[in-house]
Design a protein around this motif. Structure first.
Motif, PDB file in Angstrom:
ATOM      1  N   GLU A  50      21.611  14.431 -15.419  1.00  0.00           N
ATOM      2  CA  GLU A  50      21.639  14.107 -13.991  1.00  0.00           C
ATOM      3  C   GLU A  50      20.292  13.530 -13.578  1.00  0.00           C
ATOM      4  O   GLU A  50      19.260  14.167 -13.773  1.00  0.00           O
ATOM      5  CB  GLU A  50      21.962  15.375 -13.184  1.00  0.00           C
ATOM      6  CG  GLU A  50      21.763  15.253 -11.685  1.00  0.00           C
ATOM      7  CD  GLU A  50      22.558  14.112 -11.053  1.00  0.00           C
ATOM      8  OE1 GLU A  50      23.777  14.041 -11.258  1.00  0.00           O
ATOM      9  OE2 GLU A  50      21.929  13.266 -10.368  1.00  0.00           O
ATOM     10  N   GLN A  51      20.316  12.345 -12.953  1.00  0.00           N
ATOM     11  CA  GLN A  51      19.046  11.718 -12.581  1.00  0.00           C
ATOM     12  C   GLN A  51      18.342  12.389 -11.401  1.00  0.00           C
ATOM     13  O   GLN A  51      17.131  12.299 -11.254  1.00  0.00           O
ATOM     14  CB  GLN A  51      19.261  10.224 -12.300  1.00  0.00           C
ATOM     15  CG  GLN A  51      20.269   9.889 -11.205  1.00  0.00           C
ATOM     16  CD  GLN A  51      19.697   9.875  -9.785  1.00  0.00           C
ATOM     17  OE1 GLN A  51      18.543   9.515  -9.610  1.00  0.00           O
ATOM     18  NE2 GLN A  51      20.494  10.284  -8.817  1.00  0.00           N
ATOM     19  N   TYR A  58      27.360  14.569  -5.157  1.00  0.00           N
ATOM     20  CA  TYR A  58      27.568  14.662  -3.715  1.00  0.00           C
ATOM     21  C   TYR A  58      27.857  16.097  -3.249  1.00  0.00           C
ATOM     22  O   TYR A  58      27.962  16.342  -2.044  1.00  0.00           O
ATOM     23  CB  TYR A  58      28.714  13.742  -3.288  1.00  0.00           C
ATOM     24  CG  TYR A  58      28.288  12.324  -2.929  1.00  0.00           C
ATOM     25  CD1 TYR A  58      27.042  12.058  -2.384  1.00  0.00           C
ATOM     26  CD2 TYR A  58      29.164  11.257  -3.099  1.00  0.00           C
ATOM     27  CE1 TYR A  58      26.666  10.771  -2.039  1.00  0.00           C
ATOM     28  CE2 TYR A  58      28.804   9.960  -2.765  1.00  0.00           C
ATOM     29  CZ  TYR A  58      27.544   9.724  -2.230  1.00  0.00           C
ATOM     30  OH  TYR A  58      27.179   8.450  -1.879  1.00  0.00           O
ATOM     31  N   HIS A  74      32.050  18.585   3.619  1.00  0.00           N
ATOM     32  CA  HIS A  74      32.153  19.193   4.944  1.00  0.00           C
ATOM     33  C   HIS A  74      33.361  20.097   5.052  1.00  0.00           C
ATOM     34  O   HIS A  74      33.357  21.050   5.803  1.00  0.00           O
ATOM     35  CB  HIS A  74      32.218  18.108   6.025  1.00  0.00           C
ATOM     36  CG  HIS A  74      30.998  17.247   6.020  1.00  0.00           C
ATOM     37  ND1 HIS A  74      31.035  15.893   5.834  1.00  0.00           N
ATOM     38  CD2 HIS A  74      29.697  17.563   6.117  1.00  0.00           C
ATOM     39  CE1 HIS A  74      29.801  15.416   5.847  1.00  0.00           C
ATOM     40  NE2 HIS A  74      28.983  16.403   6.008  1.00  0.00           N
ATOM     41  N   HIS A 466      24.036   5.745  -5.943  1.00  0.00           N
ATOM     42  CA  HIS A 466      25.141   4.824  -5.631  1.00  0.00           C
ATOM     43  C   HIS A 466      24.498   3.531  -5.146  1.00  0.00           C
ATOM     44  O   HIS A 466      23.826   3.504  -4.115  1.00  0.00           O
ATOM     45  CB  HIS A 466      26.093   5.444  -4.609  1.00  0.00           C
ATOM     46  CG  HIS A 466      26.881   6.576  -5.204  1.00  0.00           C
ATOM     47  ND1 HIS A 466      27.903   6.358  -6.099  1.00  0.00           N
ATOM     48  CD2 HIS A 466      26.756   7.901  -5.096  1.00  0.00           C
ATOM     49  CE1 HIS A 466      28.403   7.528  -6.490  1.00  0.00           C
ATOM     50  NE2 HIS A 466      27.718   8.485  -5.908  1.00  0.00           N
ATOM     51  N   GLN A 500      35.241  10.129  -9.127  1.00  0.00           N
ATOM     52  CA  GLN A 500      36.088   9.618  -8.037  1.00  0.00           C
ATOM     53  C   GLN A 500      36.668   8.221  -8.300  1.00  0.00           C
ATOM     54  O   GLN A 500      37.786   7.940  -7.891  1.00  0.00           O
ATOM     55  CB  GLN A 500      35.328   9.640  -6.723  1.00  0.00           C
ATOM     56  CG  GLN A 500      34.059   8.796  -6.719  1.00  0.00           C
ATOM     57  CD  GLN A 500      33.200   8.988  -5.484  1.00  0.00           C
ATOM     58  OE1 GLN A 500      33.605   9.647  -4.537  1.00  0.00           O
ATOM     59  NE2 GLN A 500      32.010   8.409  -5.493  1.00  0.00           N
ATOM     60  N   GLY A 506      36.754  12.344  -2.886  1.00  0.00           N
ATOM     61  CA  GLY A 506      36.958  13.734  -2.477  1.00  0.00           C
ATOM     62  C   GLY A 506      36.530  14.653  -3.604  1.00  0.00           C
ATOM     63  O   GLY A 506      36.599  14.278  -4.781  1.00  0.00           O
TER      64      GLY A 506
HETATM   65  C1  LIG Z   1      28.721  11.876   3.592  1.00  0.00           C
HETATM   66  C2  LIG Z   1      29.863  12.311   2.689  1.00  0.00           C
HETATM   67  C3  LIG Z   1      30.740  13.274   3.140  1.00  0.00           C
HETATM   68  C4  LIG Z   1      31.784  13.697   2.325  1.00  0.00           C
HETATM   69  N1  LIG Z   1      32.590  14.716   2.768  1.00  0.00           N
HETATM   70  C5  LIG Z   1      33.546  15.203   1.944  1.00  0.00           C
HETATM   71  C6  LIG Z   1      34.313  16.335   2.336  1.00  0.00           C
HETATM   72  O1  LIG Z   1      34.122  16.896   3.410  1.00  0.00           O
HETATM   73  N2  LIG Z   1      35.272  16.782   1.478  1.00  0.00           N
HETATM   74  C7  LIG Z   1      35.502  16.195   0.272  1.00  0.00           C
HETATM   75  O2  LIG Z   1      36.385  16.636  -0.477  1.00  0.00           O
HETATM   76  N3  LIG Z   1      34.782  15.112  -0.118  1.00  0.00           N
HETATM   77  C8  LIG Z   1      33.802  14.624   0.674  1.00  0.00           C
HETATM   78  N4  LIG Z   1      33.041  13.563   0.268  1.00  0.00           N
HETATM   79  C9  LIG Z   1      33.382  12.877  -0.996  1.00  0.00           C
HETATM   80  C10 LIG Z   1      32.995  13.677  -2.222  1.00  0.00           C
HETATM   81  O3  LIG Z   1      31.748  14.302  -2.042  1.00  0.00           O
HETATM   82  C11 LIG Z   1      32.926  12.738  -3.427  1.00  0.00           C
HETATM   83  O4  LIG Z   1      34.096  11.955  -3.477  1.00  0.00           O
HETATM   84  C12 LIG Z   1      32.819  13.483  -4.762  1.00  0.00           C
HETATM   85  O5  LIG Z   1      31.914  14.563  -4.682  1.00  0.00           O
HETATM   86  C13 LIG Z   1      32.384  12.495  -5.841  1.00  0.00           C
HETATM   87  O6  LIG Z   1      32.183  13.146  -7.074  1.00  0.00           O
HETATM   88  P1  LIG Z   1      31.811  12.318  -8.376  1.00  0.00           P
HETATM   89  O7  LIG Z   1      31.565  13.292  -9.450  1.00  0.00           O
HETATM   90  O8  LIG Z   1      32.814  11.269  -8.618  1.00  0.00           O
HETATM   91  O9  LIG Z   1      30.485  11.504  -7.994  1.00  0.00           O
HETATM   92  P2  LIG Z   1      29.036  11.980  -7.534  1.00  0.00           P
HETATM   93  O10 LIG Z   1      29.106  13.303  -6.863  1.00  0.00           O
HETATM   94  O11 LIG Z   1      28.439  10.865  -6.782  1.00  0.00           O
HETATM   95  O12 LIG Z   1      28.250  12.176  -8.912  1.00  0.00           O
HETATM   96  C14 LIG Z   1      27.761  11.115  -9.675  1.00  0.00           C
HETATM   97  C15 LIG Z   1      26.422  11.573 -10.224  1.00  0.00           C
HETATM   98  O13 LIG Z   1      25.969  10.656 -11.207  1.00  0.00           O
HETATM   99  C16 LIG Z   1      24.565  10.641 -11.137  1.00  0.00           C
HETATM  100  N5  LIG Z   1      24.080   9.438 -11.810  1.00  0.00           N
HETATM  101  C17 LIG Z   1      24.329   8.146 -11.480  1.00  0.00           C
HETATM  102  N6  LIG Z   1      23.698   7.317 -12.329  1.00  0.00           N
HETATM  103  C18 LIG Z   1      23.053   8.101 -13.229  1.00  0.00           C
HETATM  104  C19 LIG Z   1      22.211   7.822 -14.349  1.00  0.00           C
HETATM  105  N7  LIG Z   1      21.929   6.570 -14.720  1.00  0.00           N
HETATM  106  N8  LIG Z   1      21.706   8.862 -15.055  1.00  0.00           N
HETATM  107  C20 LIG Z   1      21.992  10.148 -14.695  1.00  0.00           C
HETATM  108  N9  LIG Z   1      22.753  10.456 -13.638  1.00  0.00           N
HETATM  109  C21 LIG Z   1      23.287   9.444 -12.913  1.00  0.00           C
HETATM  110  C22 LIG Z   1      24.289  10.653  -9.653  1.00  0.00           C
HETATM  111  O14 LIG Z   1      22.972  11.055  -9.365  1.00  0.00           O
HETATM  112  C23 LIG Z   1      25.334  11.652  -9.169  1.00  0.00           C
HETATM  113  O15 LIG Z   1      24.810  12.958  -9.138  1.00  0.00           O
HETATM  114  C24 LIG Z   1      31.974  13.126   1.048  1.00  0.00           C
HETATM  115  C25 LIG Z   1      31.074  12.159   0.585  1.00  0.00           C
HETATM  116  C26 LIG Z   1      30.016  11.767   1.385  1.00  0.00           C
HETATM  117  C27 LIG Z   1      29.032  10.765   0.856  1.00  0.00           C
END
Ligand SMILES: Cc1cc2nc3c(=O)[nH]c(=O)nc-3n(C[C@H](O)[C@H](O)[C@H](O)COP(=O)(O)OP(=O)(O)OC[C@H]3O[C@@H](n4cnc5c(N)ncnc54)[C@H](O)[C@@H]3O)c2cc1C
Length: 536
Positions: A50-51, A58, A74, A466, A500, A506
């Motif tokens: 994780e960077q 998120y 939220h 992102h 996602q 989500g």
């Molecule tokens: C403001 C906001 C409010 C939200 N509210 C809700 C809510 O109320 N309920 C809900 O269900 N969802 C909500 N969401 C959506 C939800 O949080 C996301 O859809 C979900 O958490 C995404 O998960 P993910 O694992 O796909 O991506 P992410 O959580 O974005 O994880 C990707 C990870 O990869 C890492 N990364 C990227 N590039 C590199 C690299 N080169 N080297 C190492 N690490 C790297 C990033 O740092 C990040 O930690 C919200 C999102 C936002 C932005």
């Protein structure tokens, strides 16, 4: 600005790595952690890189000046009873994650000068809509029926992602028969075929901010998925959203794996057309024939994979058919006094200038002084029964609103906290506009705010990697859901995808993407017994 004090995960150093791993996961968001935890459960030793300075993507939280805020969680739906979603959370967290229900009226929509609510419970939701729109009961019942029909189709479409390309081809005719055609129409198209009451359409679409696209642009299938997800109300993770990652990490460690922070992957290494490991930003190479990217589709194919390989395998072209979702502003507010003393609700507020959400977005994109097309306000300390144990005598509020990434491009490449006075002034002006919405709805808070800070799409880029500050990865258009390459499998041996972008946004969408990726990787024969443990 002081750094945040809330950090989970283990700080990366090359010497802290194990001699060998069975898989590397890039990114510790919900997609990456779920995949890592499930593989760990099957005996794999997994290294999550994780960077950021803390794990969770998120789902991470941060603390400053004695307050704690969530950045991307939220409320979560579907966890109030023993649903599939709840069982998966229970399994991943070893039962340590608890959920606090929000108020029955979990979402409130301010549409111009009218106010509508979403009520928890399928029947209560329907009856409440009928109370608000007494002449529209037929349309409301037809809508509820569509939500019912969508359930099975959504599961089918998710499972289709696990199939190999030749299996997909075989399944295509059956899938065509089983998938209702309205799934691939726009949300507005489907809803306006049920009713011409634009306040009703606006109320049904009041959660469009949960996937970032107004009704004329979004796919009905994602609208329906979100509506179903929250049909039984909203829930908040007790202890704050950081508890999600905190409770999953031990599962990964139990098999000898680890979640490293400050661990930026610079590129995915390949030799002879196959993945061979990753190169870290510090130049250290980690050998491994299995790499799972949870960093998002654009990051994976535009920056992590060597450009030549992205072209050779056709991903450079495929990326042209998808686009990033909206970027956003966040306002993180700390108040002296508890949520109860301040009268903060356990209801989310959605504030819209009027009932034509698409027109409002269009006007805002053209003119930054136009009204915000949506302002979302959440009251995390009111939702979390444990908040006062951690931060006595205080309360927090979060505001989220869209903002085009382009507005911030002049400061691209500058350092967080040192972007200059013009940036700070622009941010302050946007923050003040958003604070006015808060005081308008809760005037008792005037003079009670102790501290607030504003994040921009550049903050999202800085902390969450992102690239366009996007809220929800790829945009949830109809076109996106026609892309059969968005799934766990890639054309590159040894490279897998999760998160996602491979399913939907989500926390639950990302969690389920982790399940699908694990299934695709290990096959149903090995997955079967694990599924029994999760769901029995
Ligand atoms: C403001 C906001 C409010 C939200 N509210 C809700 C809510 O109320 N309920 C809900 O269900 N969802 C909500 N969401 C959506 C939800 O949080 C996301 O859809 C979900 O958490 C995404 O998960 P993910 O694992 O796909 O991506 P992410 O959580 O974005 O994880 C990707 C990870 O990869 C890492 N990364 C990227 N590039 C590199 C690299 N080169 N080297 C190492 N690490 C790297 C990033 O740092 C990040 O930690 C919200 C999102 C936002 C932005």
């Amino acid at each position: 600005m002081k750094p945040s004090t809330l950090r989970i995960g283990y700080r990366y150093r090359p010497k802290r790595l194990a001699p060998a791993y069975d898989a590397i996961v890039i990114g510790s968001g919900m997609g990456g952690l779920t995949t890592a935890a499930l593989l760990s459960e099957l005996g794999w030793r997994v290294c999550v890189l994780e960077q950021h300075y803390t794990a969770g993507g998120y789902t991470h939280s941060y603390e400053r000046n004695g307050y704690e805020w969530d950045v991307g969680v939220h409320y979560i739906g579907d966890v109030g009873t023993q649903t599939r979603t709840r069982r998966m959370f229970d399994f991943l967290s070893g039962g340590k994650l608890e959920w606090a229900p929000m108020a029955d009226e979990y979402d409130r929509f301010y549409v111009g000068d009218r106010v509508f609510n979403a009520m928890a419970g399928k029947q209560a939701f329907r009856d409440n809509l009928v109370r608000q729109f007494p002449d529209e009961s037929d349309a409301i019942d037809a809508y509820m029926d569509l939500l019912r029909q969508v359930g099975r189709a959504l599961s089918d479409l998710a499972m289709e992602k696990v199939l190999r390309p030749w299996q997909r081809k075989l399944a295509a005719p059956v899938m065509k028969l089983r998938t209702p055609e309205f799934m691939y129409r726009s949300t507005y198209d489907v809803l306006s075929s049920l009713t011409q009451d634009h306040d009703l359409i606006a109320t049904l679409c009041g959660q469009w901010g949960d996937m970032g696209l107004p009704p004329k642009q979004s796919a009905f299938m994602v609208h329906a998925m979100i509506a179903r997800h929250y049909l039984y109300g909203g829930f908040y993770p007790v202890g704050g959203s950081w508890r999600i990652a905190d409770s999953i990490i031990p599962r990964i460690q139990a098999s000898g794996g680890e979640v490293f922070t400050y661990a930026r992957v610079a590129s995915i290494l390949m030799a002879d057309g196959k993945v061979t490991g990753v190169e870290m930003a510090d130049g250290h190479r980690i050998d491994c024939g299995t790499v799972i990217s949870s960093a998002g589709i654009a990051n994976t194919f535009e920056s992590l994979l060597p450009a030549g390989e992205a072209r050779t395998f056709g991903y450079a072209d495929k990326l042209k058919s998808v686009r990033p979702s909206f970027a956003h502003l966040g306002v993180y507010i700390g108040l002296k006094g508890t949520a109860e003393e301040l009268g903060l609700p356990r209801t989310n507020f959605w504030i819209y200038p009027h009932n034509d959400y698409d027109a409002a977005v269009e006007a805002f994109v053209k003119d930054r002084d136009a009204e915000f097309p949506v302002v979302y306000i959440s009251f995390p300390s009111a939702k979390d029964p444990d908040y006062l144990n951690r931060h006595p005598g205080t309360a927090t509020i979060e505001i989220v609103a869209p903002a085009p990434y382009e507005w911030f491009e002049p400061w691209k490449g500058t350092t967080w906290g040192k972007r200059g006075e013009d940036y700070e002034a622009f941010k302050a002006q946007l923050g003040e506009r958003l604070m006015r919405h808060l005081y308008d709805k809760l005037p008792q808070l005037e003079g009670k705010v102790d501290y607030y800070e504003v994040s921009t799409p550049l903050s999202t880029e800085w902390f969450s990697a992102h690239r366009r500050g996007e809220l929800y990865g790829l945009d949830h258009t109809v076109e996106r859901f026609r892309q059969d390459w968005l799934g766990p499998r890639t054309r590159i041996p040894g490279l897998w995808l999760t998160g996602q972008d491979t399913l939907t946004c989500g926390v639950t969408g990302a969690m389920m993407s982790g399940l699908l990726t694990t299934m695709a990787m290990v096959g149903m024969r090995r997955m079967g017994p694990l599924m029994k443990r999760i769901y029995s």
